[in-house]
Design an enzyme around this catalytic site. Structure first.
Site, PDB file in Angstrom:
ATOM      1  N   HIS A  62      -3.775  57.818  10.020  1.00 48.28           N
ATOM      2  CA  HIS A  62      -4.053  58.287   8.662  1.00 48.28           C
ATOM      3  C   HIS A  62      -5.369  57.658   8.225  1.00 48.28           C
ATOM      4  CE1 HIS A  62      -3.156  59.887   4.685  1.00 48.28           C
ATOM      5  NE2 HIS A  62      -3.759  58.803   4.236  1.00 48.28           N
ATOM      6  N   CYS A  63      -6.347  58.482   7.946  1.00 52.13           N
ATOM      7  CA  CYS A  63      -7.681  57.994   7.613  1.00 52.13           C
ATOM      8  C   CYS A  63      -7.855  57.949   6.097  1.00 52.13           C
ATOM      9  CB  CYS A  63      -8.738  58.901   8.233  1.00 52.13           C
ATOM     10  SG  CYS A  63     -10.410  58.324   7.959  1.00 52.13           S
ATOM     11  N   PRO A  64      -8.068  56.762   5.537  1.00 55.29           N
ATOM     12  CA  PRO A  64      -8.267  56.695   4.084  1.00 55.29           C
ATOM     13  C   PRO A  64      -9.608  57.261   3.643  1.00 55.29           C
ATOM     14  CG  PRO A  64      -8.523  54.530   5.061  1.00 55.29           C
ATOM     15  CD  PRO A  64      -8.072  55.440   6.160  1.00 55.29           C
ATOM     16  N   ASN A  68      -6.539  61.919   4.595  1.00 55.15           N
ATOM     17  CA  ASN A  68      -5.736  62.864   5.345  1.00 55.15           C
ATOM     18  C   ASN A  68      -5.399  62.253   6.697  1.00 55.15           C
ATOM     19  OD1 ASN A  68      -4.404  65.206   5.850  1.00 55.15           O
ATOM     20  ND2 ASN A  68      -6.208  66.506   5.962  1.00 55.15           N
TER      21      ASN A  68
END
Length: 163
Positions: A62-64, A68
């Site tokens: 999960h990429c902040p 997303n």
């Protein structure tokens, strides 16, 4: 680019997925997999993201920064984000190189004025250092992802050839 709208399910679709007959073997001993959180069918290489509260196919992380999950549908977009960030910061480093050389040349001269150095030159050096840091960090991150993808592709081909 947020792709959460693609996966927002309507209640009728969720009911359809729960009632759907599953014909694939996805677990050991032939049992079917389902997500314990969503209570939906869970294909191979799918993981539940507790931040997005949904299951992601081939979830990497999960990429902040993009708010997303990086998975099957947007992995190419994520790699392009890394590549474009590296290219942009490299361009900024190249563009600022002349100014940074001027800063160091002026700091070594005899007519050095400390006030103009702190007002004009320190921000330039801070931005230059930040660009170098971002370029090195993202380059290492991109090389890690490329290495993982190459190893994944090689292992998939070896497994296919063994069968």
């Amino acid at each position: 680019m947020c792709m959460t709208h693609v996966f927002d399910f309507q209640p009728a679709i969720i009911q359809f997925l729960r009632a759907m007959g599953i014909v694939e073997r996805k677990r050991r001993f032939g049992y079917h997999r389902h997500c314990s959180t969503c209570s939906l069918y869970k294909p191979d290489r799918t993981h539940h993201c507790r931040v997005c509260k949904r299951c992601i196919l081939r979830m990497d992380h999960h990429c902040p920064w993009i708010a997303n999950c990086v998975g099957f549908n947007n992995y190419k977009t994520f790699l392009l984000l890394l590549i474009y960030t590296i290219l942009t910061t490299t361009f900024m480093i190249g563009s600022m190189m002349r100014r940074v050389l001027y800063v160091f040349r002026r700091a070594n001269s005899t007519d050095f004025q400390s006030y103009s150095f702190f007002v004009e030159d320190i921000p330039v050096l801070i931005v230059f250092g930040t660009c170098i840091f971002i370029t090195v960090a993202f380059s290492m991150f991109l090389s890690f992802h490329i290495k993982v993808n190459v190893l994944y592709c090689v292992n998939c081909h070896v497994l296919v050839l063994r069968k």
